[in-house]
Structure formats: structure tokens, C-alpha cells
Design an enzyme around this catalytic site. Structure first.
Site, short mmCIF file in Angstrom:
data_model
loop_
_atom_site.label_atom_id
_atom_site.label_comp_id
_atom_site.label_asym_id
_atom_site.label_seq_id
_atom_site.Cartn_x
_atom_site.Cartn_y
_atom_site.Cartn_z
N ASN A 17 0.97 -0.70 -0.15
CA ASN A 17 -0.03 -0.30 0.11
C ASN A 17 0.75 1.12 0.32
O ASN A 17 1.33 1.66 0.66
CB ASN A 17 -0.76 0.02 1.50
CG ASN A 17 -1.52 1.33 1.04
OD1 ASN A 17 -2.24 2.33 0.54
ND2 ASN A 17 -2.36 2.03 2.39
N LYS A 41 0.45 5.01 -0.50
CA LYS A 41 -0.88 5.25 0.86
C LYS A 41 -0.04 6.75 -0.51
O LYS A 41 -0.39 6.27 -2.06
CB LYS A 41 -0.12 5.55 1.74
CG LYS A 41 -0.09 4.34 2.97
CD LYS A 41 0.28 4.08 4.44
CE LYS A 41 0.00 3.19 4.66
NZ LYS A 41 0.03 3.76 6.20
N HIS A 87 -9.72 1.35 5.66
CA HIS A 87 -8.59 1.62 6.11
C HIS A 87 -8.10 2.59 7.22
O HIS A 87 -9.08 4.06 7.12
CB HIS A 87 -7.19 2.04 4.89
CG HIS A 87 -5.51 2.05 5.55
ND1 HIS A 87 -5.03 3.03 6.41
CD2 HIS A 87 -5.19 1.40 5.40
CE1 HIS A 87 -3.95 2.43 6.57
NE2 HIS A 87 -3.55 1.93 6.21
N GLU A 130 -6.34 4.98 8.45
CA GLU A 130 -6.39 6.27 8.11
C GLU A 130 -7.41 7.17 6.87
O GLU A 130 -7.56 8.40 6.89
CB GLU A 130 -5.00 6.28 6.86
CG GLU A 130 -3.97 6.16 7.84
CD GLU A 130 -3.06 5.73 6.69
OE1 GLU A 130 -1.38 5.29 7.32
OE2 GLU A 130 -3.34 5.65 5.48
N GLU A 161 -4.97 -4.55 10.98
CA GLU A 161 -4.13 -3.48 11.10
C GLU A 161 -4.63 -3.20 12.46
O GLU A 161 -5.46 -2.11 12.19
CB GLU A 161 -4.02 -2.76 10.17
CG GLU A 161 -4.27 -3.86 8.61
CD GLU A 161 -3.64 -2.73 7.48
OE1 GLU A 161 -2.85 -2.06 7.41
OE2 GLU A 161 -4.49 -1.60 7.55
N GLY A 217 2.64 2.24 11.23
CA GLY A 217 3.58 3.28 11.04
C GLY A 217 4.25 3.57 12.45
O GLY A 217 5.08 4.72 12.18
N SER A 238 3.25 -2.82 10.44
CA SER A 238 4.78 -2.56 10.63
C SER A 238 5.24 -3.92 10.42
O SER A 238 6.83 -4.67 10.50
CB SER A 238 5.54 -1.69 11.64
OG SER A 238 5.13 -0.53 12.16
N GLY A 298 2.85 -1.52 4.48
CA GLY A 298 2.98 0.21 3.45
C GLY A 298 4.21 0.41 3.68
O GLY A 298 4.70 0.61 2.36
#
Length: 276
Positions: free
Chosen positions: A34, A36, A120, A122, A192, A198, A238, A259
Site C-alpha cells: 500500500n 499510500k 483503512h 487512515e 491492522e 507506521g 510495521s 506500507g
């Protein structure tokens, strides 16, 4: 869930866990990057050209890149003829209309995309997407012949309050509501935990597997055991080349949604060493 603080699992232990996994199921692993909001179109195409002929065959593992809407046409064209699949990072639930800045699922279908990442954290945390929004998007994507990668996960506060299982189960039920068992079987879930995205922190492989087992049980209760046995559930948070093997060795973890480690060609390719 605990943070990963112990030494990496030994190769012998991983081999034993892989044997146990192979005895239990035949779901094909699925590793998806991903990106992003990273890369220009030119950088995206360069990446695809660097990796597309170096991936394991699709009968061994599914590989995909989640690119931004701006990159999708060029990335899909660059990946043509290879085993690399392409995912969108989001979709609206309406085919067209006065929705400035949104992306139509009908337009994504025309591009020939295989997957769309939905829900997601985010999107939920920054843009205020609700479980209802995610469900409408899931149904729209499925209606247009694409497979959703539906993200679920708990916050640090929910984790510390012991609410992980309940929160994730509710998200799964809400996201998949209204689908048939066959549609659920073809979908992908990605667990997730928000506190691991992250941050450099990650759940232990065993703890992640325990939660994903509960996710699979939720699917069984809602849609039947056959759908639960078929649906692939990724772990994300991560994930890196040096820890992915531990996750994929677990009985119920079918892949990873990655990610940062998917942004560089060498790092992305290194993820697939775990399935060779």
C-alpha cells in the site's frame, strides 16, 4: 497484544509452523503493498518495471500494489502480462455524481483492477469514514466485479481496555453486511491494529494470529464455515522483510498488507522470500 520484543523465531521453528499451517489449509498467500500518498506516476512505473518479472508465480502467491488513483492507469499498463496485480486505495460507493475528488467504482472496474483497499484506518481516522460508509463501498466494489481488501483494527486505547476482539468483530460484521457467503469467500480482510501502523511497533505473530482466528470465527458465525475457511486474512502493521516469515507461518494469517516496506523495489521483493 504484546509488542514484538523477543529475538526472531528460529528457522527451524518457522519451518515447523509452516508444516502445521500447510496441514490445516490451502489458502494461497497474498502480499499487497500500500503506497499510500507516495510516488509520482514516473516513479510508480519505474518501480513496477523493477519488480514485475522478479516475483514468484501467481500459483504460489498473489502479489499486488495499492497505488493512488492518479497512478492506476500507468501502473496497470506497466504490470500488464506479469503476475503483479493492482489495487486502488479507495472507492466511492456511487458510480457517478456530484462527489468532487472521489473515485467511481465503475471507473475502477473499467481499468481492470483486481482489488480495492477499503476501510483503512487512515480513511476512518483522518477522513471520518464510518462502518456504514465502508459497507456501502464494499458492496459497490463487489457489484463491479472487484475484490475488496477490508481493513479492520483497534486503537491503542481499545487494546489496553481489552476491547480488541469485540471492536474487530463489530467492524467485520458491519463491513461485510449484505454480502453473500460466496462474495465473502472471495473478499480479503486485513487486520491492522492502529497502534502498529507506521510506529515500528508490531503485534507478536502469535497474538496477531489469535485475533485473526477470532475474525475468522466471526465470519463463520455470520456466513458459514465454508466462507470462513476460504476468506484470506492479512496482517498489517510495521511488516518488514525481517519479520514477515513469522506472521506467514501462523495458521490463520494468509498474507500481509504492507506500507513502508513496499515503497522500495528491493524491500518489496524481499517480502516474498518468505513464501518461496
Amino acid at each position: 497484544m504484546g509488542f514484538q520484543t523477543e529475538a526472531p523465531t528460529s528457522s527451524n521453528e518457522i519451518e515447523l509452523m509452516n508444516e502445521e499451517r500447510n496441514d490445516c489449509m490451502s489458502r494461497k498467500p497474498f502480499i499487497a503493498g500500500n503506497w499510500k500518498m507516495h510516488k509520482t506516476v514516473e516513479e510508480a512505473v519505474q518501480f513496477i518495471n523493477e519488480v514485475k518479472d522478479k516475483l514468484p508465480a501467481r500459483d504460489v502467491v498473489d502479489a499486488a500494489i495499492g497505488a493512488s488513483t492518479l497512478q492506476l492507469t500507468a501502473v496497470k499498463e506497466a504490470a500488464k502480462g506479469s503476475d503483479l496485480q493492482v489495487a486502488a486505495q479507495n472507492s466511492h460507493f456511487e458510480d457517478e455524481g456530484a462527489f468532487t475528488g472521489e473515485t467511481s467504482p465503475a471507473a475502477l472496474e473499467v481499468l481492470g483492477l483486481e482489488y480495492v483497499i477499503l476501510g483503512h484506518s487512515e480513511r476512518r481516522e483522518i477522513f471520518g469514514e464510518t462502518d456504514e460508509d465502508v459497507n456501502k463501498k464494499v458492496k459497490a466494489v463487489v457489484a463491479h466485479g472487484m475484490n475488496p481488501i477490508v481493513c479492520v483494527g483497534e486503537t491503542l486505547e481499545q487494546k489496553e481496555a481489552g476491547e480488541t476482539q469485540a471492536v474487530v468483530a463489530d467492524q467485520v460484521k458491519a463491513a461485510l453486511a449484505g454480502l453473500t457467503a460466496d462474495q465473502v469467500a472471495d473478499a480479503v480482510l486485513a487486520y491492522e491494529p492502529l497502534w502498529a501502523i507506521g510506529t515500528g511497533k508490531t503485534a507478536t505473530a502469535e497474538d496477531a494470529n489469535d485475533t485473526i482466528k477470532e475474525v475468522r470465527q466471526t465470519v463463520a458465525e455470520e456466513f458459514g464455515q465454508e466462507a470462513a475457511d476460504a476468506i484470506r486474512i492479512q496482517y498489517g502493521g510495521s511488516v518488514k522483510p525481517n519479520n514477515i516469515a513469522e506472521f506467514l507461518a501462523q495458521s490463520d494469517i494468509d498474507g500481509a498488507l504492507v506500507g513502508g516496506a513496499s515503497l522500495e523495489a528491493d524491500s518489496f521483493l524481499a517480502l516474498f522470500e518468505a513464501v518461496k
